[in-house]
Design a protein around this motif. Structure first.
Motif, PDB file in Angstrom:
ATOM      1  N   ARG A 347      32.937  48.071  22.298  1.00  0.00           N
ATOM      2  CA  ARG A 347      33.398  48.774  23.494  1.00  0.00           C
ATOM      3  C   ARG A 347      32.232  49.434  24.227  1.00  0.00           C
ATOM      4  O   ARG A 347      32.106  49.336  25.457  1.00  0.00           O
ATOM      5  CB  ARG A 347      34.446  49.814  23.120  1.00  0.00           C
ATOM      6  N   ASP A 351      30.983  48.176  27.897  1.00  0.00           N
ATOM      7  CA  ASP A 351      31.157  49.142  28.977  1.00  0.00           C
ATOM      8  C   ASP A 351      29.831  49.633  29.555  1.00  0.00           C
ATOM      9  O   ASP A 351      29.803  50.130  30.683  1.00  0.00           O
ATOM     10  CB  ASP A 351      31.941  50.368  28.476  1.00  0.00           C
ATOM     11  N   GLN A 370      41.791  43.570  20.103  1.00  0.00           N
ATOM     12  CA  GLN A 370      41.768  44.555  21.197  1.00  0.00           C
ATOM     13  C   GLN A 370      41.214  43.892  22.460  1.00  0.00           C
ATOM     14  O   GLN A 370      40.061  44.117  22.846  1.00  0.00           O
ATOM     15  CB  GLN A 370      40.926  45.777  20.808  1.00  0.00           C
ATOM     16  N   LYS A 371      42.038  43.078  23.102  1.00  0.00           N
ATOM     17  CA  LYS A 371      41.551  42.324  24.271  1.00  0.00           C
ATOM     18  C   LYS A 371      41.220  43.221  25.454  1.00  0.00           C
ATOM     19  O   LYS A 371      40.529  42.798  26.381  1.00  0.00           O
ATOM     20  CB  LYS A 371      42.567  41.247  24.652  1.00  0.00           C
ATOM     21  N   ASP A 372      41.702  44.460  25.418  1.00  0.00           N
ATOM     22  CA  ASP A 372      41.357  45.385  26.494  1.00  0.00           C
ATOM     23  C   ASP A 372      39.860  45.703  26.508  1.00  0.00           C
ATOM     24  O   ASP A 372      39.345  46.251  27.486  1.00  0.00           O
ATOM     25  CB  ASP A 372      42.162  46.679  26.372  1.00  0.00           C
ATOM     26  N   LYS A 375      38.129  44.465  29.630  1.00  0.00           N
ATOM     27  CA  LYS A 375      38.564  44.874  30.967  1.00  0.00           C
ATOM     28  C   LYS A 375      37.490  45.609  31.764  1.00  0.00           C
ATOM     29  O   LYS A 375      37.464  45.541  32.993  1.00  0.00           O
ATOM     30  CB  LYS A 375      39.812  45.749  30.851  1.00  0.00           C
ATOM     31  N   ASN A 376      36.624  46.343  31.102  1.00  0.00           N
ATOM     32  CA  ASN A 376      35.682  47.198  31.826  1.00  0.00           C
ATOM     33  C   ASN A 376      34.242  46.711  31.724  1.00  0.00           C
ATOM     34  O   ASN A 376      33.308  47.508  31.772  1.00  0.00           O
ATOM     35  CB  ASN A 376      35.784  48.633  31.293  1.00  0.00           C
ATOM     36  N   TYR A 416      40.995  36.957  32.025  1.00  0.00           N
ATOM     37  CA  TYR A 416      40.097  38.024  31.585  1.00  0.00           C
ATOM     38  C   TYR A 416      38.743  38.003  32.278  1.00  0.00           C
ATOM     39  O   TYR A 416      37.854  38.788  31.916  1.00  0.00           O
ATOM     40  CB  TYR A 416      39.928  37.956  30.066  1.00  0.00           C
TER      41      TYR A 416
END
Length: 515
Positions: A347, A351, A370-372, A375-376, A416
């Motif tokens: 992460r 990010d 945790q495919k999220d 996102k960033n 994605y």
């Protein structure tokens, strides 16, 4: 090279006929001549003089009838086998049937038990068999008479050449529709069809010859084609300037490894070096530092804090982010294992850094949970899953992944905003804008531990040099497969290991330059 669906090819044909004024029968004649050229080249070196042409009722059958006429004119012993009543031929196919009837080409309609027995007897002693039954126009499962005929063709000892598409193969998916001709060669027209270049269809194609039948380039360009078949003709590697230095070719940072899995990040790092990266640094936990340093002399090894059991600790994040500031591309995941701290590491990296990130192996397994994490992202992300990892990412069974490799990779890439390199036979590179690239290189010997780590390293080196991440992905897949193809020339398939592929990367790159 662009690759098309059956509908796209029909649209291109229609534009050639209606907009550019090329009669359909001219296209059919050009197609037939392309097939005849391949047959005549074949028999130059053989004593094959008997040809069976097996024709369905559509335009593919019409192509076969035109082929029969030309082979007859060349003096071959030709016989045509019809799977339809000749009165049902229409348009250009009807024209070609009338010609072969008028000039005396022998034909028989396979409409009864006696005719079938005659076909079975004839086919055993036929040198060349032309499959012109369905082409790209198959609908539904192959059953009854066509299935019997296809099975007989497959049991024959003659050289089987399919016209446009092996009959029984779905030209969009490569699916076998019940049964299908297994050809020695397929002559397709204008462009490859997707079903010819993906499995299982590719196994039925044999040698693929792509024939120019004089369809205007503008007719092809007018079609919105988003798939391509990557061959050496599609790749132009950058030439090194005489006064260049290592900084011009990029710095790859490989983050990975754990106790028991020290080889994965090192293979990725070595592959990046062999693929032309100027510098490679491997970030590994302290627990495997000695093993990593001893096995990779050209790679800079940076040990970081581990979690006490030989895995990279989240406390190493500051060091990793500092190293990333001096890198052009990051690889993360090979040999890391999936554990609580990997999610924090991923992460923060995704990010925080704006260089391209290639996620492989356990990095993918973590993202699947945790495919999220995707996102960033600040930089471009390339995912390199094998079918099992893609199954976890997409939440679908492996069997479904393998049946719909292109669609599933494309859907995930678009959803994605990542590049997906779905590994396996005919590796698929899918881009966020919906474009897909299907690889032409590679072999079954590459189904060996570490081969995926090597691919990740090759793609990383290409990303350093190209700065175009869809292009670097499919070029990396091509080079990786070509290196594997060159490796089996010496090693064979059964004993191939990932290190053999790494050693042949320079030869693969040299081949592309020479090509």
């Amino acid at each position: 090279m662009k690759a098309v669906t059956a509908q796209q090819m029909r649209s291109i044909d229609r534009i050639a006929i209606e907009r550019y004024g090329i009669p359909g029968i001219v296209l059919m004649e050009n197609a037939a001549l392309a097939v005849v050229n391949r047959v005549m080249r074949r028999i130059q070196h053989h004593n094959d003089r008997c040809a069976a042409i097996v024709c369905g009722g559509g335009n593919n059958g019409g192509d076969g009838l035109a082929v029969a006429r030309h082979l007859y004119q060349h003096g071959l012993n030709v016989k045509v086998y019809l799977l339809t009543n000749p009165s049902k031929f229409k348009g250009d196919a009807a024209v070609n049937f009338n010609i072969i009837k008028n000039i005396g080409v022998p034909y028989i309609q396979l409409d009864g038990e006696y005719a079938l027995h005659e076909f079975y007897a004839d086919i055993k002693y036929t040198d060349v068999i032309i499959d012109a039954i369905f082409g790209t126009g198959i609908k539904g499962e192959v059953t009854d008479l066509p299935a019997d005929v296809i099975n007989a063709i497959n049991e024959s000892s003659g050289y089987v050449l399919s016209v446009d598409m092996p009959s029984g193969i779905n030209s969009d998916t490569g699916e076998v529709c019940g049964c299908a001709v297994t050809a020695d060669e397929t002559v397709t027209f204008a462009l490859p069809k997707i079903g010819q270049i993906v499995y299982p269809g590719k196994k039925h194609v044999g040698r693929l010859s792509i024939a120019d039948i004089c369809i205007p380039r503008a007719a092809i360009d007018d079609e919105d084609i988003r798939a391509a078949y990557i061959t050496a003709d599609d790749i132009a590697l950058p030439v090194r300037e005489a006064d260049s230095h290592k900084g011009d070719y990029g710095h790859v940072l490989v983050v990975g490894g754990s106790v028991g899995f020290s080889g994965a990040p090192i293979m990725a790092a070595k592959a990046a070096m062999r693929s032309g990266a100027g510098m490679v640094t491997a970030v590994v936990p302290y627990g495997i530092y000695n093993a990593a340093a001893a096995s990779a002399q050209e790679v800079m090894i940076k040990p970081v804090t581990d979690d006490g059991v030989g895995r990279i600790s989240a406390n190493a994040l500051a060091d990793i982010l500092t190293l990333a500031q001096k890198a052009d591309v990051m690889v993360i995941g090979p040999g890391m294992q999936v554990y609580d701290e990997i999610f924090c590491i991923l992460r923060n990296i995704i990010d925080s850094i704006d260089i391209p990130i290639i996620v492989d192996a356990d990095g993918l397994n973590a993202i699947a949970q945790q495919k999220d994490l995707l996102k960033n992202s600040k930089g471009n992300i390339i995912l390199t899953p094998h079918p099992g990892e893609m199954s976890r990412l997409a939440g679908l069974p492996i069997g479904q992944i393998q049946c719909r490799r292109i669609d599933i990779a494309r859907d995930f890439a678009c959803q994605y905003n990542v590049v997906v390199v779905l590994k396996g036979a005919a590796t698929v590179t899918a881009c966020p804008d919906g474009r897909v690239y299907i690889n032409s290189t590679g072999n079954a010997g590459m189904a060996t531990a570490g081969s995926g780590d090597v691919l990740t390293g090759v793609i990383a080196a290409m990303a350093c040099q190209y700065r175009c991440f869809d292009e670097s992905s499919y070029i990396g897949a091509f080079i990786h497969g070509l290196a594997g193809d060159k490796a089996i020339e010496d090693k064979g398939m059964d004993g191939l290991v990932a290190g053999d592929i790494i050693e042949m990367i320079p030869a693969a790159i040299k081949y592309i330059y020479n090509h």
